[in-house]
Design an enzyme around this catalytic site. Structure first.
Site, PDB file in Angstrom:
ATOM      1  CG  ASP A 216     -10.163  43.960 -19.692  1.00 45.73           C
ATOM      2  OD1 ASP A 216      -9.042  44.123 -19.185  1.00 45.73           O
ATOM      3  OD2 ASP A 216     -10.376  44.006 -20.930  1.00 45.73           O
ATOM      4  CD  GLU A 308      -6.360  45.703 -16.772  1.00 42.16           C
ATOM      5  OE1 GLU A 308      -5.353  44.992 -16.896  1.00 42.16           O
ATOM      6  OE2 GLU A 308      -7.036  46.090 -17.731  1.00 42.16           O
ATOM      7  CG  ASP A 390     -11.182  42.322 -24.106  1.00 44.49           C
ATOM      8  OD1 ASP A 390      -9.965  42.537 -23.922  1.00 44.49           O
ATOM      9  OD2 ASP A 390     -11.806  42.758 -25.097  1.00 44.49           O
TER      10      ASP A 390
END
Length: 483
Positions: A216, A308, A390
């Site tokens: 992340d 992501e 996170d």
């Protein structure tokens, strides 16, 4: 495994060689502008003839939008257009025409809907001071000398390198690399040469081929891994802000160029501009080095990496965070992981853009309705989990591996279709919604891998279909009328 890879080295040319490099870059720009002017004049002529009532064969014939066709016309007109054409290599002029053909093809494909992404506008004329000096060589004598401190290019001869080229020379000596082209470019007050090569890489295997890790990325921390490891954000641009401000102020006090009256910048302004450019180049080099170290470590250690699909172009529209987001290099991280995972025998998984990784509990799967960015600790209302947001998002990304195909796009192949290492991306059209599951069914082990969630029910919601309008082009590929 055959891949396309580029090797870039800094040059230390003599003053005469620097002038020759600038001349070749100017010749490339000259050919580009000449070919673009020819095409625009032909298109304007056809539009005028149509207004007179002419059509079909009565119109002016099309100028071919291809490298061979435009080069043939250039060879006929170069004596009048550029009487000094013999001073530079023919590859300089071919480089400019090739760049124009690529720009025209990109504009045509974007207008017809064959090219994805933002619209591409029609090519514009290149200015002497606005564009970057560059030139590409595809034929002729292109080699790395035996001393590994010199390279030879057509018409330029042997150019001294600022650093050793042993990394490329070893592959060339072993026969595991073949030079396809060489590009010289001036950036940050220094000349560089980049070799686009076809490299035969040995098959590799990550240290933990069966392990999975979620990554992340963010501004506060550059990357947070599902194992709990935190990679701090070095903030190179913020650290060099004072140096950049002083260099910009020093440059503003000098007599700079004035395009309206044709005035060029003074020598003191040129020196100040060179210092300012070198300061920015240093920041870019530091950022690139840090991202290379981060992505190389992940690709060499883990068999599967999950990231992501961030809308970076939309994120930088936030005027308060645009500079900090650009300093992180989110898009560069994903690009580097794409080809490095393939080179090391791993795979890169890209989670769907709308997957709520930060709002989902990594233990029970409960999804929060809202989670403001200022809230840095995720607290689950169902099971009571309290975890850094996170870290929680990274664990959720790693958990998606057990549900490949639901909100995940896979990039298993190396990005080697062109010199920059880009290829076609496969995207998922569905978004995954995590459901409640019994506490303790999902947890991260020491390798960061979330085991399959037995008994967990996942619902997949179909994303909203985007309305696609088919564009019909009238006339030739060079028609500039908007659709």
């Amino acid at each position: 495994m055959i891949v396309n890879q580029a090797y870039r080295f800094a040059l230390d040319p003599s003053p005469a060689q620097a002038r020759a490099l600038t001349s070749h870059a100017g010749a490339s720009r000259k050919a580009f502008n000449w070919a673009l002017g020819l095409i625009k004049a032909q298109l304007d002529q056809r539009e005028a003839e149509k207004s007179y009532g002419l059509n079909g064969d009565q119109l002016t014939p099309f100028v071919p939008w291809s490298l061979p066709g435009l080069r043939k016309r250039w060879n006929v007109a170069k004596v009048e257009v550029a009487p000094w054409w013999a001073e530079n290599s023919k590859e300089a002029y071919a480089s400019g025409i090739r760049n124009l053909v690529r720009g025209l093809d990109a504009w045509r494909d974007s207008k017809s809907g064959e090219r994805k992404g933002p619209p591409v506008r029609f090519p514009r004329f290149r200015g002497k001071r606005r564009e970057t000096l560059s030139c590409t060589f595809t034929t002729g004598t292109i080699r790395v000398e035996r001393d590994r401190r010199h390279v030879t290019l057509p018409r330029l001869g042997a150019l001294r390198l600022h650093e050793s080229a042993r990394t490329l020379a070893r592959r060339l000596d072993n026969g595991t690399a073949r030079i396809l082209s060489a590009t010289v470019k001036r950036a940050g007050g220094r000349w560089y040469v980049s070799f686009a090569c076809e490299v035969d890489k040995a098959d590799r295997r990550p240290a933990r081929p069966k392990s999975t890790i979620g990554v992340d990325v963010g501004i506060k921390h550059l990357a947070v891994l599902s194992t709990g490891e935190v990679v701090e954000n070095p903030r190179y641009l913020a650290g060099a802000a004072r140096r950049l401000r002083r260099a910009a102020r020093r440059m503003s006090r000098r007599q700079g160029p004035e395009r309206r009256c044709g005035r060029v910048g003074s020598r003191r302004w040129q020196r100040a501009a060179s210092h300012h450019a070198r300061a920015h180049t240093r920041v870019a080099n530091l950022r690139r080095d840090g991202l290379h170290k981060l992505t190389t470590g992940l690709a060499a250690k883990y068999g599967t990496v999950v990231v992501e699909d961030l809308n970076v172009a939309g994120m930088v529209r936030n005027r308060r965070l645009a500079k900090a987001i650009s300093d992180c290099g989110f898009g560069t991280i994903r690009t580097m992981l794409g080809y490095k995972m393939a080179w090391n025998g791993g795979r890169l998984l890209v989670a769907d853009r709308w997957y709520p990784s930060s709002k989902t509990c990594s233990v029970c799967g409960a999804v929060k309705a809202k989670l403001p960015l200022r809230v840095r600790i995720f607290t689950c209302d169902e099971c009571g989990l309290s975890l850094d947001r996170d870290h929680n998002a990274a664990r959720n990304l790693a958990a998606l591996v057990s549900n490949i195909g639901a909100g995940v796009a896979v990039h298993p192949q190396p990005r080697g279709s062109n010199g920059r290492g880009a290829d076609r991306r496969t995207r998922s059209t569905t978004g995954q919604v995590a459901m409640n599951r019994p506490p303790g069914t999902a947890f991260a082990d020491q390798t960061g891998t979330v085991p399959p969630q037995g008994g967990t029910t996942n619902r997949v919601l179909t994303a909203a279909h985007r309305k696609i309008t088919e564009v019909q082009l009238v006339g030739c590929p060079g028609d500039r009328r908007s659709t």
